[in-house]
Design an enzyme around this catalytic site. Structure first.
Site, PDB file in Angstrom:
ATOM      1  N   CYS A 148       0.811  -1.228   0.000  1.00 43.10           N
ATOM      2  CA  CYS A 148       0.000   0.000   0.000  1.00 43.10           C
ATOM      3  C   CYS A 148       0.841   1.273   0.000  1.00 43.10           C
ATOM      4  CB  CYS A 148      -0.961   0.013   1.181  1.00 43.10           C
ATOM      5  SG  CYS A 148      -2.049  -1.413   1.204  1.00 43.10           S
ATOM      6  N   HIS A 202      -3.043   7.139   2.732  1.00 40.12           N
ATOM      7  CA  HIS A 202      -3.536   5.874   2.192  1.00 40.12           C
ATOM      8  C   HIS A 202      -4.952   5.639   2.706  1.00 40.12           C
ATOM      9  CE1 HIS A 202      -4.026   1.799   1.081  1.00 40.12           C
ATOM     10  NE2 HIS A 202      -3.831   1.307   2.291  1.00 40.12           N
ATOM     11  N   ASN A 217     -10.199   0.096   0.025  1.00 43.10           N
ATOM     12  CA  ASN A 217      -8.733   0.129   0.038  1.00 43.10           C
ATOM     13  C   ASN A 217      -8.214  -0.443  -1.290  1.00 43.10           C
ATOM     14  OD1 ASN A 217      -6.013  -0.283   0.456  1.00 43.10           O
ATOM     15  ND2 ASN A 217      -6.233  -1.225   2.473  1.00 43.10           N
TER      16      ASN A 217
HETATM   17  O1  UT7 Z   1      -3.686  -1.109   3.752  1.00 40.38           O
HETATM   18  C1  UT7 Z   1      -3.447  -1.734   4.951  1.00 40.38           C
HETATM   19  C2  UT7 Z   1      -4.309  -2.945   4.976  1.00 40.38           C
HETATM   20  N1  UT7 Z   1      -5.223  -3.120   6.016  1.00 40.38           N
HETATM   21  C3  UT7 Z   1      -5.760  -2.228   6.878  1.00 40.38           C
HETATM   22  O2  UT7 Z   1      -5.450  -1.091   6.939  1.00 40.38           O
HETATM   23  C4  UT7 Z   1      -6.750  -2.758   7.862  1.00 40.38           C
HETATM   24  C5  UT7 Z   1      -6.504  -2.254   9.238  1.00 40.38           C
HETATM   25  N2  UT7 Z   1      -7.457  -2.790  10.162  1.00 40.38           N
HETATM   26  C6  UT7 Z   1      -8.742  -2.428  10.178  1.00 40.38           C
HETATM   27  O3  UT7 Z   1      -9.170  -1.625   9.375  1.00 40.38           O
HETATM   28  C7  UT7 Z   1      -9.634  -2.995  11.235  1.00 40.38           C
HETATM   29  O4  UT7 Z   1      -8.840  -3.677  12.196  1.00 40.38           O
HETATM   30  C8  UT7 Z   1     -10.708  -3.973  10.670  1.00 40.38           C
HETATM   31  C9  UT7 Z   1     -11.709  -3.187   9.854  1.00 40.38           C
HETATM   32  C10 UT7 Z   1     -10.048  -5.038   9.816  1.00 40.38           C
HETATM   33  C11 UT7 Z   1     -11.445  -4.649  11.823  1.00 40.38           C
HETATM   34  O5  UT7 Z   1     -12.019  -3.680  12.663  1.00 40.38           O
HETATM   35  P1  UT7 Z   1     -11.971  -3.899  14.251  1.00 40.38           P
HETATM   36  O6  UT7 Z   1     -12.717  -2.784  14.845  1.00 40.38           O
HETATM   37  O7  UT7 Z   1     -10.520  -4.033  14.614  1.00 40.38           O
HETATM   38  O8  UT7 Z   1     -12.798  -5.239  14.432  1.00 40.38           O
HETATM   39  P2  UT7 Z   1     -12.292  -6.631  15.035  1.00 40.38           P
HETATM   40  O9  UT7 Z   1     -11.211  -7.222  14.220  1.00 40.38           O
HETATM   41  O10 UT7 Z   1     -12.033  -6.395  16.471  1.00 40.38           O
HETATM   42  O11 UT7 Z   1     -13.560  -7.539  14.850  1.00 40.38           O
HETATM   43  C12 UT7 Z   1     -14.665  -7.417  15.698  1.00 40.38           C
HETATM   44  C13 UT7 Z   1     -15.704  -8.482  15.363  1.00 40.38           C
HETATM   45  C14 UT7 Z   1     -15.200  -9.916  15.417  1.00 40.38           C
HETATM   46  O12 UT7 Z   1     -16.203 -10.687  16.048  1.00 40.38           O
HETATM   47  P3  UT7 Z   1     -16.084 -11.103  17.601  1.00 40.38           P
HETATM   48  O13 UT7 Z   1     -14.853 -11.962  17.668  1.00 40.38           O
HETATM   49  O14 UT7 Z   1     -15.953  -9.819  18.355  1.00 40.38           O
HETATM   50  O15 UT7 Z   1     -17.359 -11.821  17.841  1.00 40.38           O
HETATM   51  C15 UT7 Z   1     -15.135 -10.313  13.955  1.00 40.38           C
HETATM   52  O16 UT7 Z   1     -15.371 -11.682  13.769  1.00 40.38           O
HETATM   53  O17 UT7 Z   1     -16.247  -8.279  14.062  1.00 40.38           O
HETATM   54  C16 UT7 Z   1     -16.267  -9.537  13.360  1.00 40.38           C
HETATM   55  N3  UT7 Z   1     -16.123  -9.270  11.949  1.00 40.38           N
HETATM   56  C17 UT7 Z   1     -17.162  -8.976  11.162  1.00 40.38           C
HETATM   57  N4  UT7 Z   1     -18.485  -8.890  11.391  1.00 40.38           N
HETATM   58  C18 UT7 Z   1     -19.281  -8.565  10.377  1.00 40.38           C
HETATM   59  C19 UT7 Z   1     -14.985  -9.229  11.224  1.00 40.38           C
HETATM   60  N5  UT7 Z   1     -15.286  -8.910   9.941  1.00 40.38           N
HETATM   61  C20 UT7 Z   1     -16.633  -8.753   9.876  1.00 40.38           C
HETATM   62  C21 UT7 Z   1     -17.522  -8.433   8.846  1.00 40.38           C
HETATM   63  N6  UT7 Z   1     -18.838  -8.345   9.142  1.00 40.38           N
HETATM   64  N7  UT7 Z   1     -17.110  -8.151   7.591  1.00 40.38           N
END
Ligand code: UT7
Length: 320
Positions: free
Chosen positions: A114, A247, A277
């Site tokens: 990225c 980004h 992204n």
């Molecule tokens: O270019 C660089 C590449 N990547 C990035 O920049 C990504 C950086 N990270 C992020 O943007 C965030 O960490 C995410 C958007 C990936 C995740 O957000 P978060 O607030 O950190 O959520 P989380 O990982 O803590 O997930 C919370 C919950 C989980 O469920 P439990 O374990 O709390 O029951 C996940 O299973 O959300 C669940 N979950 C979803 N639910 C519905 C994960 N993906 C989804 C989804 N829909 N698409």
């Protein structure tokens, strides 16, 4: 006489097919509400099966070349940032060169995920400043839809396809004021596509995997630090920045970065809601949009900053 490089044309391209969060609700166990509140994303563009990174790069490049008022033959150097090349080799830059109908000039790819556009701009800037090439074309093009696990709701909702391009030209004044690039390969496992081609077969899993929360925390820290680094190197304050183009991975990362810098979100260009992204392509896509709609004007300070797999991160500060 000191030579600088200046961006004299921008262009971008998004595939016509749009995949909304509602469309994704029908594919994986997710909701528009979850995706939008966690990321700020509503939709993403997805390339047609017949479109490769070099095709997206070609469309963006043609617009940048037209905006610069030059011909493809005038370009002395082609740099393409991509994590999703058309094939193992030749480079996507060589494919693009052929599609532009030009030959002879050097063409190579940059792989910095990225941060690829910022890395590519940094590299091309040095070539132009050396006086060797009058014009350089820097392009970022990605088809992340090809490296996503469309059954994995934690990653497939985050990415999109697209391309952005700029033409750099030698100038007596900046232009590009500074480039700062960084990497820390010890984070390789946190964000990767751990597959390759070996003995005629795919070895490893050639799909994106990520520890989202580690990436999130690292991105906020890196984007804050690299902005401070650019300001300090140029003896500028946050108030001197007219536009921040970070980004576009997650609106919450962008908001946290702006807050850390004490910069109003009104000075931040965001496209993540509509593009998601697009990896290396996200910065030049946002830049082209803000140039074409008249937000970015001559004399303004524009700070580009990227962070991504590797980890890699970096900034380019521009006087427009
Ligand atoms: O270019 C660089 C590449 N990547 C990035 O920049 C990504 C950086 N990270 C992020 O943007 C965030 O960490 C995410 C958007 C990936 C995740 O957000 P978060 O607030 O950190 O959520 P989380 O990982 O803590 O997930 C919370 C919950 C989980 O469920 P439990 O374990 O709390 O029951 C996940 O299973 O959300 C669940 N979950 C979803 N639910 C519905 C994960 N993906 C989804 C989804 N829909 N698409």
């Amino acid at each position: 006489m000191t030579i600088y490089s200046r961006i004299v044309g921008t262009g971008s391209y998004l595939p016509s097919k749009i995949l909304t969060n509602q469309d994704l609700e029908r594919m994986v166990d997710t909701t528009d509400e979850w995706v939008f509140t966690r990321t700020g994303i509503r939709q993403r563009h997805v390339a047609a099966d017949t479109e490769n990174s070099s095709d997206l790069a070609l469309a963006a490049s043609r617009k940048a070349i037209e905006a610069a008022g030059i011909r493809p033959q005038d370009i002395g150097l082609i740099v393409v940032a991509t994590t999703t090349p058309d094939m193992v080799f030749p480079s996507t830059a060589c494919m693009l060169q052929a599609k532009l109908g030009t030959k002879g000039c050097p063409a190579f790819d940059i792989q910095a995920v990225c941060s690829g556009f910022v890395y590519g701009l940094g590299a091309a800037d040095k070539f132009v400043r050396s006086g060797q090439y009058g014009y350089a074309l820097v392009v970022a093009a990605e088809v992340y839809s090809r490296i996503l696990d469309w059954n994995d709701r934690s990653t497939c909702v985050l990415f999109g396809d697209g391309a952005g391009a700029v033409v750099l030209k030698q100038d007596k004044a900046p232009g590009i004021m500074s480039c700062h690039l960084h990497a820390d390969g010890s984070y390789a496992d946190v964000l990767s596509v751990p597959g390759t081609v070996s003995g005629g077969k795919i070895s490893g899993r050639p799909l994106l995997q990520m520890d989202g929360s580690t990436v999130f925390k690292f991105a906020v820290k890196a984007l804050g630090e690299v902005a401070e680094e650019a300001l300090a190197a140029n003896h500028l304050q946050t108030s001197d920045i007219d536009w921040l183009i970070p980004h576009q991975a997650n609106i919450r990362i962008i908001q946290a970065t702006a807050k850390k810098l004490g910069l109003s979100m009104e000075k931040v260009v965001t496209t993540v809601e509509r593009h998601a992204n697009t990896s290396a392509a996200s910065i030049p896509l946002a830049l082209d949009e803000a140039v074409r709609d008249g937000r970015i004007r001559a004399g303004q300070h524009v700070l580009l900053e990227g962070v991504g797999g590797g980890f890699t991160w970096g900034s380019v500060l521009i006087k427009w």
